[in-house]
Every structure is written in structure tokens, then in C-alpha cells.
Write an enzyme that holds these catalytic residues in place. Structure first.
Site, mmCIF file in Angstrom:
data_model
loop_
_atom_site.group_PDB
_atom_site.id
_atom_site.type_symbol
_atom_site.label_atom_id
_atom_site.label_comp_id
_atom_site.label_asym_id
_atom_site.label_seq_id
_atom_site.Cartn_x
_atom_site.Cartn_y
_atom_site.Cartn_z
ATOM 1 N N GLY A 10 -11.363 15.637 50.091
ATOM 2 C CA GLY A 10 -12.381 15.243 51.071
ATOM 3 C C GLY A 10 -13.176 16.436 51.600
ATOM 4 C CB ILE A 59 -0.284 9.053 52.668
ATOM 5 C CG1 ILE A 59 -1.462 8.360 53.380
ATOM 6 C CG2 ILE A 59 -0.658 10.461 52.218
ATOM 7 C CD1 ILE A 59 -1.843 8.999 54.707
ATOM 8 C CB SER A 124 -10.160 13.793 66.226
ATOM 9 O OG SER A 124 -11.414 13.568 66.799
ATOM 10 C CE1 TYR A 148 -10.072 9.111 62.803
ATOM 11 C CE2 TYR A 148 -11.411 9.778 64.684
ATOM 12 C CZ TYR A 148 -10.727 10.097 63.520
ATOM 13 O OH TYR A 148 -10.692 11.404 63.082
ATOM 14 C CE LYS A 152 -7.188 11.441 62.512
ATOM 15 N NZ LYS A 152 -6.579 12.113 61.365
ATOM 16 C CG ASN A 178 -18.828 16.848 67.103
ATOM 17 O OD1 ASN A 178 -18.069 16.999 68.055
ATOM 18 N ND2 ASN A 178 -19.519 15.747 66.938
ATOM 19 C CG ASN A 197 -20.556 5.985 60.664
ATOM 20 O OD1 ASN A 197 -21.218 4.966 60.785
ATOM 21 N ND2 ASN A 197 -19.479 6.057 59.890
ATOM 22 C CG LEU A 199 -26.996 14.691 64.817
ATOM 23 C CD1 LEU A 199 -28.119 13.687 64.956
ATOM 24 C CD2 LEU A 199 -26.906 15.568 66.068
ATOM 25 C CG ASP A 294 -22.491 8.196 71.487
ATOM 26 O OD1 ASP A 294 -21.423 8.113 70.871
ATOM 27 O OD2 ASP A 294 -23.600 8.355 70.942
HETATM 28 P P1 NAD Z 1 -12.743 12.708 54.259
HETATM 29 O O1 NAD Z 1 -12.780 11.219 54.255
HETATM 30 O O2 NAD Z 1 -13.804 13.445 53.545
HETATM 31 O O3 NAD Z 1 -11.325 13.191 53.690
HETATM 32 C C1 NAD Z 1 -10.150 12.431 53.788
HETATM 33 C C2 NAD Z 1 -9.493 12.422 52.430
HETATM 34 O O4 NAD Z 1 -8.307 11.615 52.502
HETATM 35 C C3 NAD Z 1 -10.385 11.793 51.346
HETATM 36 O O5 NAD Z 1 -10.370 12.630 50.201
HETATM 37 C C4 NAD Z 1 -9.731 10.452 51.060
HETATM 38 O O6 NAD Z 1 -9.934 10.025 49.717
HETATM 39 C C5 NAD Z 1 -8.271 10.744 51.374
HETATM 40 N N1 NAD Z 1 -7.483 9.570 51.752
HETATM 41 C C6 NAD Z 1 -7.836 8.581 52.611
HETATM 42 N N2 NAD Z 1 -6.840 7.675 52.685
HETATM 43 C C7 NAD Z 1 -5.848 8.114 51.875
HETATM 44 C C8 NAD Z 1 -4.570 7.617 51.531
HETATM 45 N N3 NAD Z 1 -4.115 6.458 52.036
HETATM 46 N N4 NAD Z 1 -3.794 8.326 50.687
HETATM 47 C C9 NAD Z 1 -4.249 9.494 50.137
HETATM 48 N N5 NAD Z 1 -5.459 10.002 50.426
HETATM 49 C C10 NAD Z 1 -6.245 9.324 51.282
HETATM 50 O O7 NAD Z 1 -12.645 13.150 55.770
HETATM 51 P P2 NAD Z 1 -12.751 14.598 56.427
HETATM 52 O O8 NAD Z 1 -13.999 14.633 57.220
HETATM 53 O O9 NAD Z 1 -12.490 15.646 55.422
HETATM 54 O O10 NAD Z 1 -11.555 14.503 57.463
HETATM 55 C C11 NAD Z 1 -10.250 14.955 57.151
HETATM 56 C C12 NAD Z 1 -9.337 14.646 58.317
HETATM 57 O O11 NAD Z 1 -9.863 15.234 59.484
HETATM 58 C C13 NAD Z 1 -9.190 13.150 58.610
HETATM 59 O O12 NAD Z 1 -7.846 12.902 58.951
HETATM 60 C C14 NAD Z 1 -10.094 12.945 59.816
HETATM 61 O O13 NAD Z 1 -9.660 11.879 60.624
HETATM 62 C C15 NAD Z 1 -9.959 14.279 60.533
HETATM 63 N N6 NAD Z 1 -11.128 14.596 61.365
HETATM 64 C C16 NAD Z 1 -12.377 14.623 60.817
HETATM 65 C C17 NAD Z 1 -13.488 14.896 61.614
HETATM 66 C C18 NAD Z 1 -14.870 14.900 61.032
HETATM 67 O O14 NAD Z 1 -15.849 14.819 61.797
HETATM 68 N N7 NAD Z 1 -15.066 15.020 59.738
HETATM 69 C C19 NAD Z 1 -13.314 15.152 62.992
HETATM 70 C C20 NAD Z 1 -12.030 15.136 63.532
HETATM 71 C C21 NAD Z 1 -10.941 14.855 62.701
HETATM 72 N N1 UDP Z 2 -26.437 10.854 67.209
HETATM 73 C C1 UDP Z 2 -27.769 10.450 67.154
HETATM 74 N N2 UDP Z 2 -28.195 9.789 66.027
HETATM 75 C C2 UDP Z 2 -27.375 9.534 64.970
HETATM 76 C C3 UDP Z 2 -26.014 9.961 65.040
HETATM 77 C C4 UDP Z 2 -25.583 10.617 66.183
HETATM 78 O O1 UDP Z 2 -28.531 10.666 68.079
HETATM 79 O O2 UDP Z 2 -27.821 8.926 63.977
HETATM 80 C C5 UDP Z 2 -25.981 11.603 68.399
HETATM 81 C C6 UDP Z 2 -24.826 10.949 69.141
HETATM 82 O O3 UDP Z 2 -25.315 10.039 70.104
HETATM 83 C C7 UDP Z 2 -24.138 12.173 69.752
HETATM 84 C C8 UDP Z 2 -24.372 13.275 68.736
HETATM 85 O O4 UDP Z 2 -25.484 12.844 67.952
HETATM 86 O O5 UDP Z 2 -24.789 12.550 70.958
HETATM 87 C C9 UDP Z 2 -23.183 13.519 67.797
HETATM 88 O O6 UDP Z 2 -22.804 12.287 67.213
HETATM 89 P P1 UDP Z 2 -21.706 12.226 66.055
HETATM 90 O O7 UDP Z 2 -21.514 10.775 65.685
HETATM 91 O O8 UDP Z 2 -22.090 13.162 64.971
HETATM 92 O O9 UDP Z 2 -20.392 12.819 66.743
HETATM 93 P P2 UDP Z 2 -19.500 12.248 67.950
HETATM 94 O O10 UDP Z 2 -20.363 11.407 68.828
HETATM 95 O O11 UDP Z 2 -18.421 11.486 67.303
HETATM 96 O O12 UDP Z 2 -19.019 13.452 68.661
#
Ligand code: NAD
Ligand code: UDP
Length: 338
Positions: A10, A59, A124, A148, A152, A178, A197, A199, A294
């Protein structure tokens, strides 16, 4: 160290693999590719000129997970695998609990079977919910406002209880703010499967012409310019935080939650302006109603990461946007182009 990486194909996982392989760690990736592509792993191998084990698995399949993890016999686990879309978690909460909570419990049971005692977990900032004060420090009360976030928070609790009950265990719960940006090569990056979803990927798709305009969700917040303020963290800095966390876990026991952010709030309009500097042309936007749920502002207290991990963010918003643009403009359809 031998490091078992769930969800390594991912967005954040692939960038962390580059850091792990560059630092000389031996890696096994376990991913079901439900939100990623094995192409990202092929590119990680090209970028690092290093090999790794790659196992397709879920998993939620405890037997397959235990078999793979036991055979690899890791020194540490980095646990990215999970579902991450806040909106979707309202619609299919049980799948979120199944994957994010039961999946984490399966992983800990598999680690017990393999006698592996170290885990770094992708948590997160969403676990904090509504800010009672800012910046969010790790002692801020936990109060997630969506399924969600609750998965976590529950997974954090399960890992904390496991660490207390398991002699010699060490767990680091990394609370990401972020994550944005991409590897400087432009070869790996965020590749959302549907309408983004978040920004930054939305802005990137407007910049490259895949979408007409950005909707800015509200310009009447109590912030510098009225738009929402967040703590954007470069994914390459985030990857480095994982390396530091693995090393920390190797010489400590117990469980620590640690924020990963820059400590700086950036508004939506500031981020759009930075992206315009990076891509060299205007980003069309319109002001839309606020998005339900938000908050006005969210940013991290960063002292704990500095003290425990000796880590701090190094890359600024211009580096975030420049790397995102390189990835987006060179791969307008993400990994689908391969
Ligand atoms: P991502 O979706 O790109 O990566 C997640 C990976 O897990 C993917 O490769 C997916 O195929 C794999 N996966 C999902 N379900 C699975 C399962 N049941 N078994 C095996 N593999 C599985 O997401 P990411 O942005 O790289 O996020 C990674 C982690 O970080 C996630 O746990 C997410 O909740 C957390 N996180 C992400 C963000 C963000 O903004 N990207 C912010 C806070 C926390
Ligand atoms: N946001 C926006 N337009 C979009 C997506 C997000 O204005 O299409 C804004 C949202 O309201 C927030 C900021 O961008 O103020 C970050 O949003 P994001 O979804 O990336 O992160 P999170 O809100 O989960 O921290």
C-alpha cells in the site's frame, strides 16, 4: 533485522519498504492487494535493487497468516494492513472491525506462535476525535467519532493489553496525522482506487486533469483563511519514523503511542497554493458546504517522537507537493499504467 510487513504494497507500506531495504533489513511482505497492486512492490525492488519475500494473503485468514509468519520468523512486525476510509466505515462497520480489530488479534496470535515480541502499528490521529485542546499530545483523551477511528482505538487497546501480558514485548502505536507526498523518484505514490476522499490526492487529480475542480469543504472555519487546517506529513518522513520505531522497540519493552506529524497546521487554501507552485498552473476550486464531521484544526505535539524515537519531520509542504506532482504527472493513472 527480519521484518514482517503486513499491507506493505500500500501507500505508506511501499515507502516504508524502501526505507527498510535501504537500511539493510530483511523483509517479508504480506498483503491481499485489496487496495494495492503488486506493481508497487516490483517498483520498490527496482528502486532499492534489493529483494524481499512477497506473500499474497489475508490477515483475516489466521492459519495462512500464522504459517507464513512462523516460517519467516521475524524479529519485528510492522502492521499496515487495514481498511482506512472513514465514510465507508459508516456503511460497512463490521468489515472494518473484522479487518482492523480481528485482523490485528490474529496477527498478535501469529506473533505469539512465532515468538515475535515487537510490533509497530499504523494508528491514526483520528483516535483523538474532537480536540479538547491543541496541539494534540499523546495524553489527549481518546474519543473517535466514526467506526474507522473506533477500530483503530480498539486495536491500540488490544495491542497494549498484549504487550502488558507478554514478557519482553514491545509495541509502538504510531498515530499518523495526514500522510501525503511520494518518493522523490516519482515511481511509487498514493493510488486511490475510486474518487479520492482525501484532499491531497484530489488536488493531484485536478492538477493532472483527471477531475475538473476541487470542492473546498467550508471557508468559514475559525482558521487563518477560513478553511480547514491539518498537519500534513511527508510519507518519506513517515517511513523514517517506522525505522526509528523498530529500533526503539528493539531495546525497550511496553507499549507507547507516539504522534507522527510536523506540528504545523496548513490550511486547504495554503495547500492548494503550494500545489500550484509545484505543478506550475492554477488548480480550479469552488467553495462547497462543510463536510459533516470535519473539525476546524488538527495538528500534532511532536516532543514525544523527538524524545523517544529521535525523529522529527524534515520535509516541508513544498517538498510534499513537488513529490506528489512528480508521481501524479508521471503516472496519471497510478499503477494501472503498467
Ligand atoms: P493502503 O490501503 O494503501 O494500504 C493498506 C494495505 O493493506 C493495502 O496494500 C491493502 O491491500 C492491504 N490490506 C487491506 N486489508 C488487508 C487484509 N485483510 N489482509 C492483508 N492485507 C490487507 O493504506 P495506507 O494509506 O498505506 O495506510 C496504511 C495504514 O495506515 C492503514 O492501517 C491505515 O488505516 C493507516 N493510516 C493511514 C492514514 C492515511 O491517511 N493514509 C492515516 C492514518 C492511518
Ligand atoms: N477537504 C476539502 N476537499 C476535499 C477533501 C478534503 O476541502 O475534497 C478538506 C477537509 O475538509 C479538511 C482537509 O481538506 O479540512 C483535509 O481533509 P482530509 O480528508 O484529507 O483529511 P482529514 O479530514 O481526515 O484530516
Amino acid at each position: 533485522m527480519k521484518v514482517f510487513v503486513t499491507g506493505g504494497a500500500g501507500y505508506i507500506g511501499s515507502h516504508t519498504l524502501v526505507a527498510l531495504l535501504a537500511a539493510g533489513h530483511e523483509v517479508c511482505v504480506f498483503d491481499n492487494y485489496s487496495n494495492s497492486s503488486p506493481v508497487s512492490l516490483a517498483r520498490v525492488r527496482q528502486l532499492t535493487n534489493r529483494d524481499m519475500e512477497m506473500v499474497e494473503g489475508d490477515i483475516c485468514d489466521i492459519d495462512g497468516l500464522t504459517k507464513t509468519l512462523t516460517a519467516f520468523a521475524p524479529d519485528a512486525v510492522v502492521h499496515f494492513a487495514g481498511l482506512k476510509a472513514v465514510g465507508e466505515s459508516n456503511d460497512i462497520p463490521l468489515r472494518y472491525y473484522q479487518t482492523n480489530v480481528t485482523g490485528t488479534m490474529n496477527l498478535l496470535a501469529a506473533m505469539d506462535a512465532a515468538e515475535c515480541r515487537r510490533i509497530v502499528f499504523s494508528s491514526s490521529a483520528t483516535v483523538y476525535g474532537e480536540a479538547q485542546y491543541l496541539p494534540f499530545d499523546e495524553a489527549h483523551p481518546i474519543g473517535p467519532t466514526n467506526p474507522y477511528g473506533r477500530t483503530k482505538a480498539m486495536a491500540e487497546g488490544v495491542i497494549g493489553d498484549w504487550a502488558s501480558a507478554t514478557p519482553g514485548a514491545s509495541a509502538v502505536l504510531l498515530r499518523y496525522f495526514n500522510p501525503v507526498g511520494a518518493h522523490e523518484s516519482g515511481r511509487i505514490g498514493e493510488d486511490p482506487q475510486d474518487i479520492p476522499n482525501n484532499l491531497m490526492p484530489f488536488v493531484a487529480q485536478v492538477a493532472v486533469g483527471r477531475r475538473d475542480r476541487l470542492s473546498i469543504f467550508g471557508d468559514d472555519y475559525d482558521t487563518r483563511d477560513g478553511t480547514g487546517e491539518r498537519d500534513y506529513i511527508h510519507v518519506v518522513d513517515l517511513a523514517a519514523a517506522h525505522l526509528a520505531a523498530i529500533e526503539y522497540a528493539a531495546h525497550t519493552t511496553g507499549c507507547e503511542a507516539i504522534n507522527v506529524g510536523t506540528g504545523q497546521g496548513i490550511t486547504v487554501k495554503e495547500l492548494v497554493a503550494a500545489y500550484e507552485r509545484a505543478c506550475g498552473h492554477p488548480i480550479a476550486f469552488e467553495i462547497a458546504p462543510r463536510r459533516p464531521g470535519d473539525v476546524a484544526s488538527s495538528y500534532a505535539a511532536t516532543a514525544k517522537a523527538r524524545e523517544l524515537l529521535d525523529w522529527r519531520a524534515a520535509l516541508d509542504v513544498d517538498a510534499m507537493c513537488a513529490s506528489s506532482w512528480r508521481w501524479q504527472s508521471e503516472n496519471p493513472h497510478g499503477f494501472d499504467g503498467d
